[in-house]
Write an enzyme that holds these catalytic residues in place. Structure first.
Site: not given
Length: 316
Positions: A93, A183-184, A268, A297
């Site tokens: 993201y 992630s995204q 995370d 993360h």
């Protein structure tokens, strides 16, 4: 049982209720049928590489609408003339496709790479998606009141079309396509694997877009945008959650039929371990998860080796 073992045991048993809308399957059947024949209107333009052993094409294609989505199509020169596995990779993201050399590890494996932008974020791609209302900072609250015109539906179709584009390239073996991201990007890899029959594998590192109702309450990442939106308009919370239900990997996990490798950091606070396990525990495909008790993360080098080994083991 020590504290780490106890934490992992709880996560492995974590199976929250799905909040899937009753028309989840028909929504996606209708959506995928509508876009199945939409033209890609694509182009490939050769550019000068930084590394002499790679060929680099600057690509544009269309997904959900007429927004030209930018991507790098990369080929290892030492494998010229062969049909290659292809890594279709999505970024995290607020990111973008970046520079071609960041994908060198896959080229060294002898794989092609198609690295695409997510619309409107920090890449070379705009966003022509219309919205009937304003949004919180960022992108994911765009159109969040409308399942048909929300940002998540647009990026879902963009991602499915990215795999379609890769499968059509003469240098690519369409039976050996991997969707990959962190992630995204990990969430989009899983979402694409749930919606498209073209991927052969999915690699999801600390994936987002899982158990998003929980994430709205607890995450420090992108879902804070939806929390801010709902805090400003509490009367719209039910509508927001209704829309999210169509795109949450937890609700779509059983649609994934290809082998999956997932990483999760127990520290995370962005893609929290509860969210990752909520989706992973519902997958019925061949799967493996690698939890890292002291990782936040991030994407550590040790797990990077695991993903390379996974791809090599499955694809050659």
């Amino acid at each position: 049982m020590n504290a780490i073992q106890s934490r992992l045991a709880a996560l492995e048993a974590y199976r929250p209720d799905r909040y899937a809308p009753s028309d989840l399957e028909s929504f996606w059947d209708e959506t995928l049928a509508r876009f199945a024949d939409k033209p890609l209107n694509d182009s490939r333009r050769r550019t000068e590489p930084l590394f002499p052993w790679m060929d680099v094409d600057d690509v544009r294609y269309e997904g959900f609408d007429d927004t030209p989505i930018a991507g790098w199509f990369l080929l290892p020169k030492m494998e010229s003339g062969r049909k290659l596995p292809c890594i279709v990779t999505f970024h995290g993201y607020t990111g973008g496709r970046g520079y071609p050399e960041r994908y060198a590890q896959w080229l060294l494996m002898g794989y092609a790479v198609f690295a695409v932008d997510v619309r409107g974020q920090k890449g070379d791609t705009g966003n022509r998606l219309a919205s009937a209302h304003g949004m919180a900072k960022g992108w994911i609250s765009q159109g969040i009141m409308d399942k048909y015109n929300c940002y998540y539906r647009a990026v879902a179709i963009d991602s499915v079309k990215a795999v379609e584009w890769a499968a059509r390239q003469p240098e690519v073996d369409p039976a050996r396509i991997v969707v990959e991201g962190s992630s995204q990007g990990g969430g989009l890899a899983l979402l694409t694997a749930a919606l498209s029959d073209k991927p052969a594998l999915a690699v999801a590192n600390v994936p987002n877009m899982c158990h998003m109702d929980f994430g709205m309450l607890h995450s420090t990442g992108s879902l804070t945008e939806l929390a801010q939106f709902a805090n400003e308009f509490p009367d719209r919370l039910d509508a927001v959650l209704e829309t999210l239900g169509y795109f949450d990997i937890m609700n779509l996990a059983e649609r994934i039929r290809v082998p999956v490798i997932v990483s999760v950091g127990l520290k995370d606070t962005v893609c929290m371990p509860e969210t990752v396990y909520a989706a992973y525990n519902r997958m019925t495909c061949e799967k493996e998860i690698h939890p890292y008790p002291f990782m936040g993360h991030e994407h550590i080098g040790f797990h990077n080796r695991k993903t390379i080994e996974f791809a090599r083991r499955k694809l050659g």
